[in-house]
Scaffold this motif. Sequence first.
Motif, PDB file in Angstrom:
ATOM      1  N   ALA A   1       0.924  -1.337   0.161  1.00  0.00           N
ATOM      2  CA  ALA A   1      -0.037   0.075  -0.094  1.00  0.00           C
ATOM      3  C   ALA A   1       1.501   1.358  -0.016  1.00  0.00           C
ATOM      4  O   ALA A   1       0.114   2.118  -0.574  1.00  0.00           O
ATOM      5  N   LEU A   2       1.818   1.469   0.657  1.00  0.00           N
ATOM      6  CA  LEU A   2       2.855   2.443   0.510  1.00  0.00           C
ATOM      7  C   LEU A   2       3.518   2.751  -0.312  1.00  0.00           C
ATOM      8  O   LEU A   2       3.360   4.016  -1.568  1.00  0.00           O
ATOM      9  N   ALA A   3       3.641   1.319  -1.350  1.00  0.00           N
ATOM     10  CA  ALA A   3       4.063   1.847  -2.447  1.00  0.00           C
ATOM     11  C   ALA A   3       3.319   3.025  -3.337  1.00  0.00           C
ATOM     12  O   ALA A   3       3.599   3.727  -4.723  1.00  0.00           O
ATOM     13  N   ALA A   4       1.956   2.081  -3.984  1.00  0.00           N
ATOM     14  CA  ALA A   4       0.590   2.920  -4.436  1.00  0.00           C
ATOM     15  C   ALA A   4       0.698   4.164  -3.810  1.00  0.00           C
ATOM     16  O   ALA A   4       0.839   5.318  -4.741  1.00  0.00           O
ATOM     17  N   ARG A   5       1.107   4.625  -2.351  1.00  0.00           N
ATOM     18  CA  ARG A   5       1.118   5.740  -1.966  1.00  0.00           C
ATOM     19  C   ARG A   5       1.862   6.660  -2.680  1.00  0.00           C
ATOM     20  O   ARG A   5       2.226   7.990  -2.829  1.00  0.00           O
ATOM     21  N   VAL A   6       3.118   6.431  -2.460  1.00  0.00           N
ATOM     22  CA  VAL A   6       4.377   6.861  -2.532  1.00  0.00           C
ATOM     23  C   VAL A   6       4.268   7.184  -4.368  1.00  0.00           C
ATOM     24  O   VAL A   6       5.110   8.792  -4.949  1.00  0.00           O
ATOM     25  N   ALA A   7       3.601   6.312  -5.372  1.00  0.00           N
ATOM     26  CA  ALA A   7       3.769   7.006  -6.316  1.00  0.00           C
ATOM     27  C   ALA A   7       2.685   8.237  -7.052  1.00  0.00           C
ATOM     28  O   ALA A   7       2.785   9.086  -7.881  1.00  0.00           O
ATOM     29  N   GLY A   8       2.009   7.931  -6.292  1.00  0.00           N
ATOM     30  CA  GLY A   8       1.137   8.908  -5.971  1.00  0.00           C
ATOM     31  C   GLY A   8       1.144  10.700  -5.547  1.00  0.00           C
ATOM     32  O   GLY A   8       1.274  11.632  -5.585  1.00  0.00           O
ATOM     33  N   ILE A   9       1.844  10.098  -4.264  1.00  0.00           N
ATOM     34  CA  ILE A   9       2.243  11.017  -4.013  1.00  0.00           C
ATOM     35  C   ILE A   9       4.180  12.050  -4.619  1.00  0.00           C
ATOM     36  O   ILE A   9       4.005  13.033  -4.895  1.00  0.00           O
ATOM     37  N   GLY A  10       4.314  10.837  -4.823  1.00  0.00           N
ATOM     38  CA  GLY A  10       5.333  11.350  -6.037  1.00  0.00           C
ATOM     39  C   GLY A  10       6.832  12.423  -4.393  1.00  0.00           C
ATOM     40  O   GLY A  10       7.407  13.538  -5.625  1.00  0.00           O
ATOM     41  N   PRO A  11       7.300  11.987  -3.815  1.00  0.00           N
ATOM     42  CA  PRO A  11       8.817  12.771  -2.847  1.00  0.00           C
ATOM     43  C   PRO A  11       9.183  12.392  -3.895  1.00  0.00           C
ATOM     44  O   PRO A  11       9.485  11.449  -4.490  1.00  0.00           O
ATOM     45  N   ARG A  12      10.749  12.887  -3.573  1.00  0.00           N
ATOM     46  CA  ARG A  12      12.120  12.198  -4.233  1.00  0.00           C
ATOM     47  C   ARG A  12      12.193  11.610  -2.753  1.00  0.00           C
ATOM     48  O   ARG A  12      13.478  10.769  -3.412  1.00  0.00           O
ATOM     49  N   VAL A  13      12.302  11.427  -2.408  1.00  0.00           N
ATOM     50  CA  VAL A  13      12.743  10.241  -1.340  1.00  0.00           C
ATOM     51  C   VAL A  13      11.792   9.730  -0.019  1.00  0.00           C
ATOM     52  O   VAL A  13      11.205  10.350   0.602  1.00  0.00           O
ATOM     53  N   LEU A  14      11.947   8.398   0.032  1.00  0.00           N
ATOM     54  CA  LEU A  14      11.221   7.819   0.422  1.00  0.00           C
ATOM     55  C   LEU A  14      12.176   7.279   1.801  1.00  0.00           C
ATOM     56  O   LEU A  14      13.328   6.491   1.580  1.00  0.00           O
ATOM     57  N   ALA A  15      11.952   8.527   3.507  1.00  0.00           N
ATOM     58  CA  ALA A  15      12.505   7.792   4.321  1.00  0.00           C
ATOM     59  C   ALA A  15      11.833   6.907   5.677  1.00  0.00           C
ATOM     60  O   ALA A  15      11.153   7.580   5.448  1.00  0.00           O
ATOM     61  N   VAL A  16      12.224   5.667   5.776  1.00  0.00           N
ATOM     62  CA  VAL A  16      11.434   4.508   6.305  1.00  0.00           C
ATOM     63  C   VAL A  16      12.231   4.603   8.191  1.00  0.00           C
ATOM     64  O   VAL A  16      13.975   4.502   7.594  1.00  0.00           O
TER      65      VAL A  16
END
Length: 164
Positions: free
Chosen positions: A91-106
């Motif tokens: 679900a996070l991968a799909a959210r990130v694709a929609g949000i479009g941040p430069r970096v996902l910091a987990v």
Amino acid sequence: MLEDVLGPSLDVLFCGINPGLLSEATGHHFAQPGNRFWPALHLSGFTPRLLAPAEQHLLPSYGLGITNIVPRASAKASELTREELVAGGTALAARVAGIGPRVLAVLGVSAYRTAFARPKAVIGPREELVGGARVWVLPNPSGLNAHSSLAGIADELGRLRASL
């Protein structure tokens, strides 16, 4: 459910494991007094001053946002099941694709390993992308994480900031 903190053109989307009970109750991410996220964020230079959890709405003005892998609140991240983490990663991968941040910091290497089937992942930048974003794995800032100090978390956040 704890709402994400989002804005346009995010440089970094910070991703916690899941909300703590106090975060769920207050509506503020990393709300537990012993959590080191807010102090580390400031010490690393991401924010010009120490923000309180209730000031999370200011983050998008700095190009920052917050989300979680798993939306369910718990007293400890260890209460989450493997299945919840894997579903949360998808679900996070799909959210990130929609949000479009430069970096996902987990914020949590163990959760990252499980959620994204990367059992050998370590703290730092990753080669793989999630939802089209670069990935940086950070130490879990929870006060329950005895493996990392505030200085260590801030240093790693500083490395991420320098990479932008």
